[in-house]
Design a protein around this motif. Sequence first.
Motif, PDB file in Angstrom:
ATOM      1  N   MET A   1      34.384  15.535 -18.976  1.00  0.00           N
ATOM      2  CA  MET A   1      33.112  15.068 -19.546  1.00  0.00           C
ATOM      3  C   MET A   1      32.306  14.354 -18.471  1.00  0.00           C
ATOM      4  O   MET A   1      32.832  13.558 -17.705  1.00  0.00           O
ATOM      5  CB  MET A   1      33.390  14.117 -20.710  1.00  0.00           C
ATOM      6  CG  MET A   1      32.144  13.605 -21.398  1.00  0.00           C
ATOM      7  SD  MET A   1      32.543  12.590 -22.838  1.00  0.00           S
ATOM      8  CE  MET A   1      30.901  12.112 -23.343  1.00  0.00           C
ATOM      9  N   ARG A   2      31.025  14.660 -18.392  1.00  0.00           N
ATOM     10  CA  ARG A   2      30.205  14.102 -17.329  1.00  0.00           C
ATOM     11  C   ARG A   2      29.959  12.612 -17.539  1.00  0.00           C
ATOM     12  O   ARG A   2      29.972  12.107 -18.663  1.00  0.00           O
ATOM     13  CB  ARG A   2      28.867  14.838 -17.224  1.00  0.00           C
ATOM     14  CG  ARG A   2      27.946  14.702 -18.421  1.00  0.00           C
ATOM     15  CD  ARG A   2      26.588  15.335 -18.150  1.00  0.00           C
ATOM     16  NE  ARG A   2      25.732  14.441 -17.377  1.00  0.00           N
ATOM     17  CZ  ARG A   2      24.448  14.222 -17.668  1.00  0.00           C
ATOM     18  NH1 ARG A   2      23.886  14.824 -18.698  1.00  0.00           N
ATOM     19  NH2 ARG A   2      23.734  13.406 -16.945  1.00  0.00           N
ATOM     20  N   LEU A 276      47.133  24.039  -6.433  1.00  0.00           N
ATOM     21  CA  LEU A 276      45.932  23.322  -6.011  1.00  0.00           C
ATOM     22  C   LEU A 276      45.873  21.912  -6.572  1.00  0.00           C
ATOM     23  O   LEU A 276      45.253  21.021  -5.969  1.00  0.00           O
ATOM     24  CB  LEU A 276      44.681  24.099  -6.428  1.00  0.00           C
ATOM     25  CG  LEU A 276      44.417  25.451  -5.761  1.00  0.00           C
ATOM     26  CD1 LEU A 276      43.090  26.032  -6.250  1.00  0.00           C
ATOM     27  CD2 LEU A 276      44.410  25.320  -4.243  1.00  0.00           C
ATOM     28  N   THR A 277      46.481  21.702  -7.725  1.00  0.00           N
ATOM     29  CA  THR A 277      46.397  20.392  -8.369  1.00  0.00           C
ATOM     30  C   THR A 277      47.113  19.300  -7.577  1.00  0.00           C
ATOM     31  O   THR A 277      46.966  18.124  -7.898  1.00  0.00           O
ATOM     32  CB  THR A 277      46.947  20.452  -9.800  1.00  0.00           C
ATOM     33  OG1 THR A 277      48.335  20.807  -9.770  1.00  0.00           O
ATOM     34  CG2 THR A 277      46.179  21.466 -10.632  1.00  0.00           C
ATOM     35  N   MET A 447      37.705  24.957 -13.066  1.00  0.00           N
ATOM     36  CA  MET A 447      37.969  24.876 -14.499  1.00  0.00           C
ATOM     37  C   MET A 447      39.459  24.930 -14.808  1.00  0.00           C
ATOM     38  O   MET A 447      39.993  24.064 -15.516  1.00  0.00           O
ATOM     39  CB  MET A 447      37.237  26.005 -15.227  1.00  0.00           C
ATOM     40  CG  MET A 447      35.715  25.890 -15.135  1.00  0.00           C
ATOM     41  SD  MET A 447      34.841  27.211 -15.982  1.00  0.00           S
ATOM     42  CE  MET A 447      35.213  26.789 -17.693  1.00  0.00           C
ATOM     43  N   LEU A 448      40.158  25.938 -14.283  1.00  0.00           N
ATOM     44  CA  LEU A 448      41.553  26.163 -14.678  1.00  0.00           C
ATOM     45  C   LEU A 448      42.527  25.236 -13.966  1.00  0.00           C
ATOM     46  O   LEU A 448      43.589  24.932 -14.506  1.00  0.00           O
ATOM     47  CB  LEU A 448      41.929  27.629 -14.430  1.00  0.00           C
ATOM     48  CG  LEU A 448      41.110  28.669 -15.206  1.00  0.00           C
ATOM     49  CD1 LEU A 448      41.685  30.062 -14.979  1.00  0.00           C
ATOM     50  CD2 LEU A 448      41.065  28.347 -16.698  1.00  0.00           C
ATOM     51  N   ASP A 449      42.186  24.791 -12.755  1.00  0.00           N
ATOM     52  CA  ASP A 449      43.075  23.884 -12.029  1.00  0.00           C
ATOM     53  C   ASP A 449      42.680  22.417 -12.179  1.00  0.00           C
ATOM     54  O   ASP A 449      43.552  21.549 -12.212  1.00  0.00           O
ATOM     55  CB  ASP A 449      43.088  24.242 -10.536  1.00  0.00           C
ATOM     56  CG  ASP A 449      43.808  25.544 -10.258  1.00  0.00           C
ATOM     57  OD1 ASP A 449      45.038  25.575 -10.348  1.00  0.00           O
ATOM     58  OD2 ASP A 449      43.126  26.548  -9.977  1.00  0.00           O
ATOM     59  N   TYR A 450      41.366  22.169 -12.285  1.00  0.00           N
ATOM     60  CA  TYR A 450      40.902  20.782 -12.263  1.00  0.00           C
ATOM     61  C   TYR A 450      40.278  20.316 -13.570  1.00  0.00           C
ATOM     62  O   TYR A 450      39.816  19.182 -13.668  1.00  0.00           O
ATOM     63  CB  TYR A 450      39.918  20.588 -11.106  1.00  0.00           C
ATOM     64  CG  TYR A 450      40.591  20.744  -9.760  1.00  0.00           C
ATOM     65  CD1 TYR A 450      41.443  19.753  -9.271  1.00  0.00           C
ATOM     66  CD2 TYR A 450      40.407  21.891  -8.998  1.00  0.00           C
ATOM     67  CE1 TYR A 450      42.079  19.902  -8.045  1.00  0.00           C
ATOM     68  CE2 TYR A 450      41.040  22.048  -7.768  1.00  0.00           C
ATOM     69  CZ  TYR A 450      41.876  21.048  -7.298  1.00  0.00           C
ATOM     70  OH  TYR A 450      42.515  21.195  -6.094  1.00  0.00           O
ATOM     71  N   GLY A 451      40.259  21.164 -14.574  1.00  0.00           N
ATOM     72  CA  GLY A 451      39.816  20.748 -15.899  1.00  0.00           C
ATOM     73  C   GLY A 451      38.335  20.493 -16.037  1.00  0.00           C
ATOM     74  O   GLY A 451      37.899  19.821 -16.989  1.00  0.00           O
ATOM     75  N   CYS A 452      37.514  21.033 -15.133  1.00  0.00           N
ATOM     76  CA  CYS A 452      36.062  20.855 -15.241  1.00  0.00           C
ATOM     77  C   CYS A 452      35.521  21.662 -16.422  1.00  0.00           C
ATOM     78  O   CYS A 452      36.050  22.720 -16.773  1.00  0.00           O
ATOM     79  CB  CYS A 452      35.373  21.339 -13.977  1.00  0.00           C
ATOM     80  SG  CYS A 452      35.732  20.376 -12.495  1.00  0.00           S
ATOM     81  N   ASP A 453      34.417  21.169 -17.020  1.00  0.00           N
ATOM     82  CA  ASP A 453      33.699  22.027 -17.959  1.00  0.00           C
ATOM     83  C   ASP A 453      32.828  22.988 -17.141  1.00  0.00           C
ATOM     84  O   ASP A 453      32.753  22.894 -15.909  1.00  0.00           O
ATOM     85  CB  ASP A 453      32.886  21.215 -18.967  1.00  0.00           C
ATOM     86  CG  ASP A 453      31.773  20.373 -18.339  1.00  0.00           C
ATOM     87  OD1 ASP A 453      31.123  20.845 -17.380  1.00  0.00           O
ATOM     88  OD2 ASP A 453      31.533  19.242 -18.819  1.00  0.00           O
ATOM     89  N   VAL A 454      32.149  23.914 -17.816  1.00  0.00           N
ATOM     90  CA  VAL A 454      31.436  24.946 -17.068  1.00  0.00           C
ATOM     91  C   VAL A 454      30.344  24.375 -16.177  1.00  0.00           C
ATOM     92  O   VAL A 454      30.117  24.866 -15.070  1.00  0.00           O
ATOM     93  CB  VAL A 454      30.851  26.031 -18.009  1.00  0.00           C
ATOM     94  CG1 VAL A 454      31.939  26.892 -18.593  1.00  0.00           C
ATOM     95  CG2 VAL A 454      29.997  25.426 -19.101  1.00  0.00           C
ATOM     96  N   GLN A 455      29.664  23.333 -16.615  1.00  0.00           N
ATOM     97  CA  GLN A 455      28.595  22.770 -15.796  1.00  0.00           C
ATOM     98  C   GLN A 455      29.157  22.006 -14.601  1.00  0.00           C
ATOM     99  O   GLN A 455      28.664  22.143 -13.477  1.00  0.00           O
ATOM    100  CB  GLN A 455      27.688  21.865 -16.625  1.00  0.00           C
ATOM    101  CG  GLN A 455      26.418  21.441 -15.897  1.00  0.00           C
ATOM    102  CD  GLN A 455      25.528  22.617 -15.536  1.00  0.00           C
ATOM    103  OE1 GLN A 455      25.113  23.387 -16.395  1.00  0.00           O
ATOM    104  NE2 GLN A 455      25.223  22.781 -14.257  1.00  0.00           N
TER     105      GLN A 455
END
Length: 528
Positions: A1-2, A276-277, A447-455
């Motif tokens: 979440m930003r 990568l994590t 997204m898949l390694d660091y849990g970022c949302d798309v933005q």
Amino acid sequence: MRNFHLAGRSTVHAQNGMVATSHPLAALAAIDVLRAGGTAADAAVAACALLGVIEPQSTGIGGDCFALLQPKGEGKITAYNGSGRAPKAATAEWYLERKINAIPLTSAHAVSIPGAVNAWATILRDHGKLGLDTVLQPAIKAAEEGYVVAPRVAFDWKNQFEKLKKGVNTERYLLPHGKPAVAGDVIRQPELGKTLRAIAKDGRDAFYKGAIAEDIVETLRGIGGLHTLDDFAAHTTETTSPIGTVYKGHDVWQCPPNGPGITMLVMLNILSRFDLTKFPALSVERFHLEAEAARIAYMMREQHVADPAFVKVDVARILTPEFAEEYGSQIRMDRMLDLPVVTPPMNPSTVYITVVDKDRNVCSFINSIAHAFGSAIVSNKTGVLLQNRGGGFRIQPGHPNCIAPGKRPLHTIIPSLVTKNGRAVMPYGVMGGQYQPVGQVRVLTNMLDYGCDVQEAIDMPRGLHYENIYQLEDGVPADIVEGLKKLGHKTASVVGPLGGGQAIWIDWDKGTLTAGSDPRKDGCALGY
């Protein structure tokens, strides 16, 4: 979440339909099409045609198109290869006899037969409801009535001023008042509007046969080109199956060669060997691993990938774990690998569009005129700015990507689609020439390694190891730059940002769509 204390963009959320493009007017046009009952394919073509008018440095009907479509977001995925071919008279011997050892990027020889219009018609035939006559209307209106120049478009216009001053018909069509357009200018292109009207009325044949094709061929042959009306009339779009790999439990799909999506898949296979994590998202180690995977994948591409109608491309072997292991096992964390310097002949511009409609039809769509403002050749009467995709050929007999009659060049544009258990979860893409495979890997691993949302995944600072230089955006922290230098990387800042991306995440359980669009461009995501 930003963190809402910091500048940035929120993700965009909707239930019915979603689009993300590099220009807000294109996003709005696509939403209008969806609300009028059009499909994801209808919306993508409408947005792209409009972008060919309002983002002329990146795309247009004088360019090429690739797309991945999955009806209702599950089951069979179809890949569309709308790349153009070299003229039938374009042999390597013809060029070598004239001591031309590389295709000049602003010459008629750089212009391959534009494939976009035929691809749009084919995609709409298979997946659309509305037809070219309807979806081209926003582009026609913008060309005839005018559009307001956006900031990133103006940035690119200014940077290409010298190229446009020297082009063919470019001063007339693309340098109003003899200067590059600036943000806020209103631009009209009535000749292009007339051309679009003809295509809307008579379909793909209006472009590839008759007056439009005649004018393009006359323009090109007048400056030394080898093109004929038969080259245009014979053009077709290839409909095929995608190629893919698995990363973190997700299937990742790309168009097959002569598209270069296999480069991205090889990078993922190499990075699958690492966790990568273990490293922060912004760290020397991660940037180093990404660069090494890219260098290996681009070396593979240079050696093996070309038009499969002319060269055997062993996709299955290249995508095996053994292939990734052969090279990936050599990667060291304390220094760079000793690899040949790969210098691809092109590093062009493009636009990427992603659309999901209320029926969950999924469209991952990319369209390009290659370098910014393509060949800088505008057809005499039609207003069509022509690509320079043929500049991607080698004039080197024996090279997989050597020019040949009717051959398609090794491309750069790659739409991507991520699925899980057969269902689409993310149609996405990152534009920007040679950066595209690296950018797609970066967004996906964010997204898949660091849990970022798309933005957040799209926003994160970027780097591209290209021509033996690690080109880094301003957002890369100074300590990372210094750390990369200690590992042997030569670094430099890039003038313009690296690429631009869009993505839509599909949450099947909640029945919602989440999208992001790159702040490096003018665009946005919109849903309803």
